[in-house]
Design a protein around this motif. Structure first.
Motif, PDB file in Angstrom:
ATOM      1  N   MET A 120       0.848  -1.181   0.000  1.00  0.00           N
ATOM      2  CA  MET A 120       0.000   0.000   0.000  1.00  0.00           C
ATOM      3  C   MET A 120       0.893   1.244   0.000  1.00  0.00           C
ATOM      4  O   MET A 120       1.844   1.330   0.733  1.00  0.00           O
ATOM      5  CB  MET A 120      -0.909  -0.019   1.230  1.00  0.00           C
ATOM      6  CG  MET A 120      -1.754   1.237   1.358  1.00  0.00           C
ATOM      7  SD  MET A 120      -2.887   1.191   2.745  1.00  0.00           S
ATOM      8  CE  MET A 120      -4.196   0.241   2.014  1.00  0.00           C
ATOM      9  N   VAL A 121       0.535   2.202  -0.843  1.00  0.00           N
ATOM     10  CA  VAL A 121       1.294   3.444  -0.961  1.00  0.00           C
ATOM     11  C   VAL A 121       0.793   4.446   0.072  1.00  0.00           C
ATOM     12  O   VAL A 121      -0.408   4.610   0.264  1.00  0.00           O
ATOM     13  CB  VAL A 121       1.140   4.034  -2.383  1.00  0.00           C
ATOM     14  CG1 VAL A 121       1.854   5.357  -2.494  1.00  0.00           C
ATOM     15  CG2 VAL A 121       1.639   3.057  -3.427  1.00  0.00           C
ATOM     16  N   LYS A 122       1.726   5.100   0.728  1.00  0.00           N
ATOM     17  CA  LYS A 122       1.364   6.120   1.714  1.00  0.00           C
ATOM     18  C   LYS A 122       0.928   7.393   0.984  1.00  0.00           C
ATOM     19  O   LYS A 122       1.637   7.894   0.124  1.00  0.00           O
ATOM     20  CB  LYS A 122       2.550   6.393   2.629  1.00  0.00           C
ATOM     21  CG  LYS A 122       2.263   7.393   3.713  1.00  0.00           C
ATOM     22  CD  LYS A 122       3.493   7.574   4.570  1.00  0.00           C
ATOM     23  CE  LYS A 122       3.365   8.835   5.388  1.00  0.00           C
ATOM     24  NZ  LYS A 122       4.589   9.151   6.082  1.00  0.00           N
ATOM     25  N   GLY A 177      -7.480   3.225  -2.152  1.00  0.00           N
ATOM     26  CA  GLY A 177      -7.345   1.799  -1.889  1.00  0.00           C
ATOM     27  C   GLY A 177      -7.928   1.397  -0.548  1.00  0.00           C
ATOM     28  O   GLY A 177      -7.727   0.284  -0.086  1.00  0.00           O
ATOM     29  N   PHE A 178      -8.658   2.305   0.087  1.00  0.00           N
ATOM     30  CA  PHE A 178      -9.378   1.973   1.321  1.00  0.00           C
ATOM     31  C   PHE A 178     -10.618   2.846   1.421  1.00  0.00           C
ATOM     32  O   PHE A 178     -10.724   3.880   0.770  1.00  0.00           O
ATOM     33  CB  PHE A 178      -8.490   2.106   2.567  1.00  0.00           C
ATOM     34  CG  PHE A 178      -7.930   3.473   2.843  1.00  0.00           C
ATOM     35  CD1 PHE A 178      -8.657   4.429   3.536  1.00  0.00           C
ATOM     36  CD2 PHE A 178      -6.649   3.800   2.432  1.00  0.00           C
ATOM     37  CE1 PHE A 178      -8.134   5.684   3.807  1.00  0.00           C
ATOM     38  CE2 PHE A 178      -6.104   5.056   2.698  1.00  0.00           C
ATOM     39  CZ  PHE A 178      -6.847   5.995   3.384  1.00  0.00           C
ATOM     40  N   GLU A 179     -11.553   2.377   2.237  1.00  0.00           N
ATOM     41  CA  GLU A 179     -12.823   3.072   2.397  1.00  0.00           C
ATOM     42  C   GLU A 179     -12.726   4.141   3.473  1.00  0.00           C
ATOM     43  O   GLU A 179     -12.134   3.933   4.518  1.00  0.00           O
ATOM     44  CB  GLU A 179     -13.889   2.039   2.779  1.00  0.00           C
ATOM     45  CG  GLU A 179     -15.295   2.555   2.714  1.00  0.00           C
ATOM     46  CD  GLU A 179     -16.308   1.454   2.945  1.00  0.00           C
ATOM     47  OE1 GLU A 179     -17.235   1.685   3.729  1.00  0.00           O
ATOM     48  OE2 GLU A 179     -16.158   0.375   2.346  1.00  0.00           O
ATOM     49  N   ALA A 185      -5.868  16.052   5.476  1.00  0.00           N
ATOM     50  CA  ALA A 185      -5.086  15.701   6.671  1.00  0.00           C
ATOM     51  C   ALA A 185      -5.577  14.380   7.267  1.00  0.00           C
ATOM     52  O   ALA A 185      -4.772  13.533   7.663  1.00  0.00           O
ATOM     53  CB  ALA A 185      -5.184  16.819   7.703  1.00  0.00           C
ATOM     54  N   HIS A 186      -6.889  14.200   7.306  1.00  0.00           N
ATOM     55  CA  HIS A 186      -7.472  12.950   7.823  1.00  0.00           C
ATOM     56  C   HIS A 186      -7.048  11.761   6.954  1.00  0.00           C
ATOM     57  O   HIS A 186      -6.673  10.708   7.473  1.00  0.00           O
ATOM     58  CB  HIS A 186      -8.996  13.074   7.865  1.00  0.00           C
ATOM     59  CG  HIS A 186      -9.698  11.806   8.177  1.00  0.00           C
ATOM     60  ND1 HIS A 186      -9.633  11.205   9.417  1.00  0.00           N
ATOM     61  CD2 HIS A 186     -10.483  11.000   7.407  1.00  0.00           C
ATOM     62  CE1 HIS A 186     -10.348  10.090   9.393  1.00  0.00           C
ATOM     63  NE2 HIS A 186     -10.859   9.952   8.192  1.00  0.00           N
ATOM     64  N   ILE A 187      -7.089  11.941   5.649  1.00  0.00           N
ATOM     65  CA  ILE A 187      -6.692  10.867   4.732  1.00  0.00           C
ATOM     66  C   ILE A 187      -5.228  10.491   4.948  1.00  0.00           C
ATOM     67  O   ILE A 187      -4.881   9.312   4.978  1.00  0.00           O
ATOM     68  CB  ILE A 187      -6.955  11.286   3.271  1.00  0.00           C
ATOM     69  CG1 ILE A 187      -8.457  11.290   3.015  1.00  0.00           C
ATOM     70  CG2 ILE A 187      -6.216  10.392   2.288  1.00  0.00           C
ATOM     71  CD1 ILE A 187      -8.858  11.986   1.733  1.00  0.00           C
ATOM     72  N   ALA A 188      -4.376  11.489   5.125  1.00  0.00           N
ATOM     73  CA  ALA A 188      -2.953  11.219   5.372  1.00  0.00           C
ATOM     74  C   ALA A 188      -2.769  10.420   6.660  1.00  0.00           C
ATOM     75  O   ALA A 188      -1.968   9.481   6.697  1.00  0.00           O
ATOM     76  CB  ALA A 188      -2.172  12.527   5.428  1.00  0.00           C
TER      77      ALA A 188
END
Length: 88
Positions: A1-3, A56-58, A75-78
């Motif tokens: 998974m890519v950050k 790649g995620f919900e 910011a939340h996604i990070a």
């Protein structure tokens, strides 16, 4: 998974929203509330679905409620990406 970084997520969101609104990305302020961006609910759902594919995620169903701007959601996604990458 890519950050995914906050900058990556913010850029992606701005480009997607700009495309849906038919405006230049520079016209989409990252600190404006989503409900002020003239997106209808269908467009918002499409963007959310596309974003989940890209990530790649919900995202949780309350993500936009608790993070109501592009900056806040990015910011939340990070943070979520960091957790998922660390756990992988």
């Amino acid at each position: 998974m890519v950050k995914i970084t906050a900058e990556d997520a913010q850029k992606w969101l701005i480009e997607e929203i700009a495309q849906r609104l038919g405006v230049d990305p520079s016209e989409v302020p990252p600190d404006q509330y989503f409900d002020e961006l003239d997106l209808d609910s269908t467009a918002a759902l499409i963007i959310a679905g596309e974003m989940e594919k890209w990530l790649g995620f919900e995202l949780g169903t309350t993500a936009l409620w608790y993070h109501p701007t592009i900056e806040a959601l990015a910011a939340h996604i990070a943070e979520e990406s960091e957790k998922r990458t660390a756990a992988a």
